[in-house]
Design a protein around this motif. Structure first.
Motif, mmCIF file in Angstrom:
data_model
loop_
_atom_site.group_PDB
_atom_site.id
_atom_site.type_symbol
_atom_site.label_atom_id
_atom_site.label_comp_id
_atom_site.label_asym_id
_atom_site.label_seq_id
_atom_site.Cartn_x
_atom_site.Cartn_y
_atom_site.Cartn_z
ATOM 1 N N GLU A 274 0.830 -1.221 0.000
ATOM 2 C CA GLU A 274 0.000 0.000 0.000
ATOM 3 C C GLU A 274 0.860 1.264 0.000
ATOM 4 O OE1 GLU A 274 -0.166 -2.430 2.167
ATOM 5 O OE2 GLU A 274 -0.199 -1.758 4.242
ATOM 6 N N ASP A 275 2.094 1.165 0.549
ATOM 7 C CA ASP A 275 2.992 2.326 0.518
ATOM 8 C C ASP A 275 3.417 2.652 -0.908
ATOM 9 O OD1 ASP A 275 3.045 3.060 3.100
ATOM 10 O OD2 ASP A 275 4.832 1.906 3.649
ATOM 11 N N GLY A 276 3.582 1.599 -1.655
ATOM 12 C CA GLY A 276 4.043 1.796 -3.032
ATOM 13 C C GLY A 276 2.941 2.229 -3.963
ATOM 14 N N GLU A 277 1.721 2.170 -3.533
ATOM 15 C CA GLU A 277 0.622 2.475 -4.446
ATOM 16 C C GLU A 277 -0.272 3.572 -3.911
ATOM 17 O OE1 GLU A 277 -1.428 -1.176 -5.050
ATOM 18 O OE2 GLU A 277 0.332 -2.202 -5.847
ATOM 19 N N ILE B 18 8.345 9.419 -10.414
ATOM 20 C CA ILE B 18 9.077 8.296 -9.800
ATOM 21 C C ILE B 18 8.095 7.638 -8.837
ATOM 22 C CG2 ILE B 18 11.052 7.616 -8.395
ATOM 23 C CD1 ILE B 18 12.401 10.282 -9.276
ATOM 24 N N SER B 19 7.730 6.449 -9.168
ATOM 25 C CA SER B 19 6.703 5.770 -8.387
ATOM 26 C C SER B 19 7.110 5.664 -6.912
ATOM 27 C CB SER B 19 6.504 4.367 -8.970
ATOM 28 O OG SER B 19 5.870 3.541 -8.042
ATOM 29 N N ALA C 62 3.180 -0.695 -15.781
ATOM 30 C CA ALA C 62 3.814 -1.986 -16.104
ATOM 31 C C ALA C 62 5.328 -1.854 -16.043
ATOM 32 C CB ALA C 62 3.361 -2.439 -17.498
ATOM 33 N N LEU C 63 5.839 -0.738 -16.542
ATOM 34 C CA LEU C 63 7.288 -0.488 -16.504
ATOM 35 C C LEU C 63 7.773 -0.428 -15.060
ATOM 36 C CD1 LEU C 63 10.043 0.426 -17.746
ATOM 37 C CD2 LEU C 63 9.171 2.778 -17.609
ATOM 38 N N GLU C 64 7.046 0.334 -14.247
ATOM 39 C CA GLU C 64 7.461 0.521 -12.853
ATOM 40 C C GLU C 64 7.491 -0.820 -12.103
ATOM 41 O OE1 GLU C 64 4.500 3.328 -11.824
ATOM 42 O OE2 GLU C 64 5.677 5.055 -12.505
#
Lengths: 253, 176
Positions: free
Chosen positions: A135-138, A169-170, A199-201
């Protein structure tokens, strides 16, 4: 010219008017030595003086009234010029506005405006990034921050589901939750849309966490040009078929 | 005849920008008299000449405001005046004015001799080809050959050749 040749009348006249150009010295030297040319020059000079003297020496016409008329005319023209200048300024402003809105304003396209969104990363190590909870990453940007980004990009009323307010930067790659790392990316419009970037990230994160790629290099590449990064990474000039329908983040509503 | 064509002054405003209005006014003061004489010698009436002079200098203002070339402005002024005068003469057909040739400050006998000579010269000038006549008239107003060339859109060589032809014809009158 040869010594025995005389200057023609038009040449003597040009010499008298100081318009002999490059041959002036040559002609002067010739006339000084050639009696016939010297005499002819004097005749022409006299004829010209007679002609000029023959003109009536009328009294200068009164200047006051015509000068006043001219000044009035110039004043009027000057006002017209100011009006034209003002109109031109307005037109330039309108044209500038159109240009700004169509070309120069921050584009809401597949790449962010580097002036508004240069990219920003948190000071995290690779292990910390790879240890982030999903969840931190999104995480989604707070509403206030999102509004500010849309405002910065001059999108007054974003159409529902038209954009993803995307991190350049994701967060899953250490990207910061700041306006300078966010931009309204067309959600599904065009081939280089947010689904392809997601998709790349995902793939980049896997490779960073596996140790195949350096975190800071990946962050820098994404900040510079994520599309170029995609092309290098997947060795493809176009998004791969499986990435075109990739669904991860939600559109902005 | 005194030289009326001195140097061209360029007005500079307080902020360093050229004051075009001042520049045009200065040129008007300097060139109006010879321009009027030239226009009259083309056959324009006095009031028409004055109108054309005004129109010429207003055109000069537009010319300068648009940042167009400012080299040879005297030639430019006479070219525009010349063209405006011809247009006006064409509109008015044959309604042209006689240029008063009588000079002031002469005794009646001197005036009679002077006028007879003027009439002879005027006949020669009237018989000249148009371009030659214009060159001669512009030279009489103190224009340099380069300025005459600018006014009539002729090369320096063509101006000199034209003046040489005309002076030869006038010399015949002088001798006679």
């Amino acid at each position: 010219m040869r010594a025995h040749e005389h200057l023609r009348d038009e040449e003597l006249l040009l010499l008298l008017d100081g318009e002999a150009g490059a041959r002036e010295q040559e002609w002067i030297a010739h006339v000084a030595q050639c009696q016939a040319c010297g005499a002819r020059r004097a005749q022409l000079e006299q004829a010209m003086a007679n002609w000029v003297a023959s003109r009536p020496s009328t009294a200068p016409p009164a200047m006051e009234q015509p000068l006043a008329n001219l000044r009035r005319g110039l004043e009027t023209r000057s006002r017209h010029w100011l009006r034209y200048a003002a109109a031109a300024c307005v037109m330039a402003a309108v044209a500038g506005g159109v240009l700004w809105n169509t070309h120069l304003r921050a584009p809401a396209g597949p790449l962010p405006d580097a002036r508004l969104t240069p990219g920003a990363a948190r000071a995290l190590t690779r292990d910390e990034v790879c240890g982030l909870a999903e969840e931190d990453g999104e995480r989604r940007a707070p509403v206030e921050l999102a509004r500010r980004v849309f405002r910065d990009y001059r999108i007054a009323r974003p159409r529902a589901r038209a954009y993803e307010l995307d991190y350049l930067i994701s967060p899953a790659l250490g990207g910061a939750e700041e306006a300078r790392n966010l931009w309204p990316q067309p959600y599904a419009e065009g081939i280089w849309n947010s689904r392809v970037k997601d998709a790349l990230e995902d793939d980049l994160r896997r490779q960073v966490c596996s140790g195949a790629l350096e975190l800071t290099s990946v962050q820098a590449e994404l900040a510079e040009d994520w599309i170029a990064t995609y092309k290098r990474h997947f060795r493809s000039e176009r998004p791969l078929a499986e990435h075109r329908g990739f669904m991860k983040d939600q559109a902005w509503e | 005849m005194s030289s009326v064509l001195g140097s061209i002054r360029i007005g500079i405003g307080v902020n360093g920008a050229p004051c075009v209005r001042e520049e045009v006014t200065a040129l008007f003061v300097e060139l109006r008299a010879p321009l009027l004489r030239y226009l009259r010698s083309l056959g324009l009436r006095e009031d028409d000449s004055e109108d054309v002079a005004q129109e010429t200098f207003l055109s000069l203002y537009e010319h300068l405001r648009q940042g167009k070339p400012r080299d040879c402005l005297r030639g430019w002024v006479f070219r525009v005046g010349h063209n405006l005068a011809l247009k006006r003469l064409m509109r008015k057909g044959c309604e042209t004015a006689e240029f008063d040739l009588v000079d002031g400050g002469m005794t009646p006998e001197e005036q009679a001799d002077w006028k007879a000579r003027q009439v002879r010269m005027q006949n020669v000038v009237a018989a000249l080809p148009e371009r030659d006549r214009y060159c001669l008239l512009l030279r009489a107003e103190g224009l340099r050959y380069r300025e005459i060339g600018e006014a009539l859109e002729m090369s320096l060589g063509a101006v000199a050749a034209s003046l040489a032809r005309s002076l030869n014809k006038l010399s015949v009158v002088e001798r006679g």
